[in-house]
Scaffold this motif. Structure first.
Motif, PDB file in Angstrom:
ATOM      1  N   PRO A 138       0.823  -1.226   0.000  1.00  0.00           N
ATOM      2  CA  PRO A 138       0.000   0.000   0.000  1.00  0.00           C
ATOM      3  C   PRO A 138       0.847   1.261   0.000  1.00  0.00           C
ATOM      4  N   ALA A 139       1.930   1.246   0.721  1.00  0.00           N
ATOM      5  CA  ALA A 139       2.769   2.439   0.770  1.00  0.00           C
ATOM      6  C   ALA A 139       3.377   2.720  -0.599  1.00  0.00           C
ATOM      7  N   ILE A 140       3.807   1.653  -1.304  1.00  0.00           N
ATOM      8  CA  ILE A 140       4.387   1.835  -2.629  1.00  0.00           C
ATOM      9  C   ILE A 140       3.333   2.368  -3.599  1.00  0.00           C
ATOM     10  N   ALA A 141       2.111   1.803  -3.486  1.00  0.00           N
ATOM     11  CA  ALA A 141       1.029   2.260  -4.375  1.00  0.00           C
ATOM     12  C   ALA A 141       0.718   3.724  -4.124  1.00  0.00           C
ATOM     13  N   VAL A 142       0.667   4.110  -2.839  1.00  0.00           N
ATOM     14  CA  VAL A 142       0.388   5.506  -2.507  1.00  0.00           C
ATOM     15  C   VAL A 142       1.476   6.408  -3.075  1.00  0.00           C
ATOM     16  N   ALA A 143       2.724   5.962  -2.962  1.00  0.00           N
ATOM     17  CA  ALA A 143       3.829   6.771  -3.476  1.00  0.00           C
ATOM     18  C   ALA A 143       3.748   6.919  -4.991  1.00  0.00           C
ATOM     19  N   MET A 144       3.379   5.825  -5.667  1.00  0.00           N
ATOM     20  CA  MET A 144       3.271   5.884  -7.125  1.00  0.00           C
ATOM     21  C   MET A 144       2.151   6.815  -7.548  1.00  0.00           C
ATOM     22  N   VAL A 145       1.021   6.719  -6.872  1.00  0.00           N
ATOM     23  CA  VAL A 145      -0.108   7.598  -7.199  1.00  0.00           C
ATOM     24  C   VAL A 145       0.271   9.046  -6.977  1.00  0.00           C
ATOM     25  N   ALA A 146       0.964   9.287  -5.836  1.00  0.00           N
ATOM     26  CA  ALA A 146       1.369  10.662  -5.543  1.00  0.00           C
ATOM     27  C   ALA A 146       2.321  11.186  -6.607  1.00  0.00           C
ATOM     28  N   THR A 147       3.236  10.308  -7.057  1.00  0.00           N
ATOM     29  CA  THR A 147       4.176  10.728  -8.098  1.00  0.00           C
ATOM     30  C   THR A 147       3.453  11.056  -9.395  1.00  0.00           C
ATOM     31  N   LEU A 148       2.504  10.189  -9.775  1.00  0.00           N
ATOM     32  CA  LEU A 148       1.745  10.430 -10.993  1.00  0.00           C
ATOM     33  C   LEU A 148       0.938  11.722 -10.897  1.00  0.00           C
ATOM     34  N   LEU A 149       0.355  11.952  -9.719  1.00  0.00           N
ATOM     35  CA  LEU A 149      -0.414  13.191  -9.540  1.00  0.00           C
ATOM     36  C   LEU A 149       0.483  14.407  -9.672  1.00  0.00           C
ATOM     37  N   LEU A 150       1.678  14.302  -9.101  1.00  0.00           N
ATOM     38  CA  LEU A 150       2.600  15.434  -9.199  1.00  0.00           C
ATOM     39  C   LEU A 150       3.022  15.657 -10.648  1.00  0.00           C
ATOM     40  N   LEU A 151       3.307  14.553 -11.344  1.00  0.00           N
ATOM     41  CA  LEU A 151       3.679  14.688 -12.754  1.00  0.00           C
ATOM     42  C   LEU A 151       2.537  15.291 -13.563  1.00  0.00           C
ATOM     43  N   GLY A 152       1.309  14.798 -13.300  1.00  0.00           N
ATOM     44  CA  GLY A 152       0.149  15.328 -14.020  1.00  0.00           C
ATOM     45  C   GLY A 152      -0.049  16.806 -13.750  1.00  0.00           C
ATOM     46  N   ALA A 153       0.137  17.169 -12.441  1.00  0.00           N
ATOM     47  CA  ALA A 153      -0.032  18.585 -12.107  1.00  0.00           C
ATOM     48  C   ALA A 153       1.026  19.444 -12.790  1.00  0.00           C
ATOM     49  N   ALA A 154       2.266  18.900 -12.818  1.00  0.00           N
ATOM     50  CA  ALA A 154       3.336  19.664 -13.468  1.00  0.00           C
ATOM     51  C   ALA A 154       3.054  19.829 -14.968  1.00  0.00           C
ATOM     52  N   LEU A 155       2.587  18.737 -15.621  1.00  0.00           N
ATOM     53  CA  LEU A 155       2.281  18.801 -17.041  1.00  0.00           C
ATOM     54  C   LEU A 155       1.142  19.767 -17.307  1.00  0.00           C
ATOM     55  N   ALA A 156       0.103  19.694 -16.467  1.00  0.00           N
ATOM     56  CA  ALA A 156      -1.033  20.607 -16.644  1.00  0.00           C
ATOM     57  C   ALA A 156      -0.601  22.053 -16.475  1.00  0.00           C
ATOM     58  N   ALA A 157       0.304  22.243 -15.472  1.00  0.00           N
ATOM     59  CA  ALA A 157       0.785  23.616 -15.252  1.00  0.00           C
ATOM     60  C   ALA A 157       1.583  24.100 -16.449  1.00  0.00           C
ATOM     61  N   ALA A 158       2.396  23.182 -17.023  1.00  0.00           N
ATOM     62  CA  ALA A 158       3.195  23.584 -18.190  1.00  0.00           C
ATOM     63  C   ALA A 158       2.293  23.917 -19.372  1.00  0.00           C
ATOM     64  N   LEU A 159       1.265  23.076 -19.599  1.00  0.00           N
ATOM     65  CA  LEU A 159       0.331  23.351 -20.696  1.00  0.00           C
ATOM     66  C   LEU A 159      -0.411  24.651 -20.468  1.00  0.00           C
ATOM     67  N   TRP A 160      -0.803  24.883 -19.247  1.00  0.00           N
ATOM     68  CA  TRP A 160      -1.543  26.125 -18.962  1.00  0.00           C
ATOM     69  C   TRP A 160      -0.670  27.333 -19.187  1.00  0.00           C
TER      70      TRP A 160
END
Length: 512
Positions: free
Chosen positions: A376-398
């Motif tokens: 569970p901890a690894i899954a949470v970390a992966m999700v958090a990483t993906l969310l951060l990447l998605g947020a960074a990409l969205a911010a770059a596109l914006w």
């Protein structure tokens, strides 16, 4: 093992290792009072007083009679006393032993001085005394012979003066006395008396009280009384040495939650000691497997208080719980020292507390939460990483879609069809969406989209009259009758080679 050792061993097997202390010689009177020894254990005193004529010299008999009177008066009222006056015969004072408080009846067979008896028949006196002692129910007995001479009976006596070692009557008396194990015999020798020798034929190894002067008679009579009181105390206390105290732990093995780091355990201590005045000191908890400390132990525990009902002990346990796997379990052991406020007095009467022993441990188990899965901890970390990447990409596109505004924007109201205008104001652009002021009525905004400055304007601020136009960098556009002109910043001019006017003709709103 000694009697003291048996008591201490019993205490130790119940969970209490014991250590005794040392003590100096002391007067045991305070101990006797504490355990009420005289009321608990009565004694029998058989006193044989020589009343032959030789005792009259130097008023020796008078001193003896006074000393015996004082001796009886100092005994505990519960003690029994039987006095014989003897010369050629033995005459008891009464038909049997009497309580010490009836002193006058006890001493009535002693004649007033001076005595006038002709012979000294120790054999007959001992015969009478053994008969009394055989019938006695008292657990402690003392036989006291007071005489100034040796066995000197009249002719024809049952107990002849010579041939004592082979005489059948003397041998029978010796055999009967050997069965009296509770009796201690004393011979008070006055002048050059050898009465102890005769007494020794019947009671081997008698205690000799040498009264070299008449003044010693009374204090010497304190010896049998002191020995009898010590014997009484031993009768009370020695049985306690085979008893003990027990520690009751909770049912089953104690379970310690490793992660909690603390727990409470309720113990009880029960004493089976009846009279021995002992207490537990320096109580502490020893452990193996897990370093457990305990608070709540008393400095001293009087075992007499734990006799009728158990004494409760609430231990507050604590231990360090560093990260890692805890031990599966270990042992707990309550330790201490058995002491007594009367240690010196107990040693004086040969009841020492001097046996250091160890106790049996009590096992405990350690519980710990199950190790958490890392998935569970690894899954949470992966999700958090993906969310951060998605947020960074969205911010770059914006940021790409909403670049920062540059240069300045001016506004002029178109007042006729020939292109006449009236300037209203100029504003330096900044940020990514700029609110139009420019002294215009209504409201509007400007932002960059796909390289164009997108201007939205409503002359009255309503949605109904809102219109939008796109102005190229350095160019112009008319929106709702207002001419908006954009001028590039200086570094943008140099990069584009533009004069700052951009296109000559303004772009009309709606011409996209």
């Amino acid at each position: 093992m000694s009697a003291a050792g048996r008591l201490l061993a019993t205490l130790a097997l119940c969970g209490l290792p014991l250590l005794g202390g040392t003590a100096a010689s002391a007067d045991p009177s305070s101990l006797y009072e504490a355990i009420d020894v005289d009321q608990q254990v009565p004694a029998l005193y058989v006193v044989m007083v020589d009343v032959s004529g030789s005792m009259a010299r130097d008023n020796l008999y008078g001193r003896v009679k006074d000393a015996v009177t004082a001796f009886v008066g100092a005994l505990d009222p519960a003690d029994q006393v039987y006095v014989f006056a003897f010369d050629q015969t033995a005459r008891p004072c009464g038909s049997g032993p009497l309580p010490a408080e009836r002193r006058d009846e006890i001493l009535r067979c002693l004649p007033p001085p001076p005595p006038t008896g002709a012979d000294t028949n120790l054999g007959q006196a001992l015969y009478e005394a053994v008969g009394v002692l055989e019938k006695s129910a008292e657990p402690v007995a003392a036989l006291v012979l007071i005489s100034d001479g040796e066995h000197d009976p009249a002719d024809g006596s049952r107990y002849p003066r010579t041939g004592i070692a082979t005489d059948p009557d003397w041998s029978d008396l010796e055999d009967r006395a050997a069965a009296l194990t509770k009796v201690t015999a004393y011979a008070m020798e006055l002048r050059a008396s050898n009465g102890a020798t005769t007494l020794g034929y019947v009671f081997p190894h008698p205690q000799i009280l040498e009264a070299g002067s008449p003044e010693l008679i009374r204090p010497l009579l304190d010896r049998p009384k002191a020995d009898a009181r010590a014997a009484k105390a031993r009768l009370l206390l020695v049985p306690d040495l085979a008893k003990g105290a027990s520690v009751q732990w909770p049912a089953g093995e104690p379970r310690l939650d490793y992660a909690a780091g603390r727990a409470e355990v309720n113990l009880t201590v029960t004493s089976e000691v009846g009279h021995l005045p002992v207490q537990l000191e320096d109580l502490r908890l020893e452990s193996t497997g897990l370093p457990v400390k305990a608070d709540g132990l008393p400095e001293r525990l009087d075992l007499a208080a734990c006799r009728d009902q158990p004494c409760p002990l609430r231990l507050r346990l604590s231990w360090a719980a560093p990260p890692g796997s805890p031990p599966p379990g270990g042992t707990l052991r309550l330790t201490g020292r058995v002491t007594s406020p009367f240690e010196a007095e107990l040693r004086e009467i040969d009841v020492p507390l001097d046996s250091p022993l160890t106790s049996a441990p009590v096992r405990f188990t350690v519980t710990a939460p199950a190790p958490e899965s890392r998935a569970p901890a690894i899954a949470v970390a992966m999700v958090a990483t993906l969310l951060l990447l998605g947020a960074a990409l969205a911010a770059a596109l914006w940021l790409r879609r909403n670049p920062a505004l540059r240069g300045s924007l001016s506004a002029s109201i178109v007042i006729n069809d020939e292109g006449g205008t009236k300037d209203t104001g100029v504003a330096q652009l900044s940020g990514r969406r700029h609110r139009l002021a420019l002294n215009l009525p209504g409201k509007g905004t400007v932002h960059l989209a796909q390289g164009w400055y997108v201007i939205t304007y409503s002359p009255d601020g309503s949605e109904l009259r809102t219109d939008t136009g796109r102005c190229p960098p350095g160019g112009s556009v008319i929106v709702n009758g207002v001419l908006f002109r954009h001028r590039l910043a200086e570094h943008d001019k140099e990069r584009s080679g533009d004069s700052g006017l951009g296109v000559d003709e303004p772009v009309q709103s709606g011409q996209f």
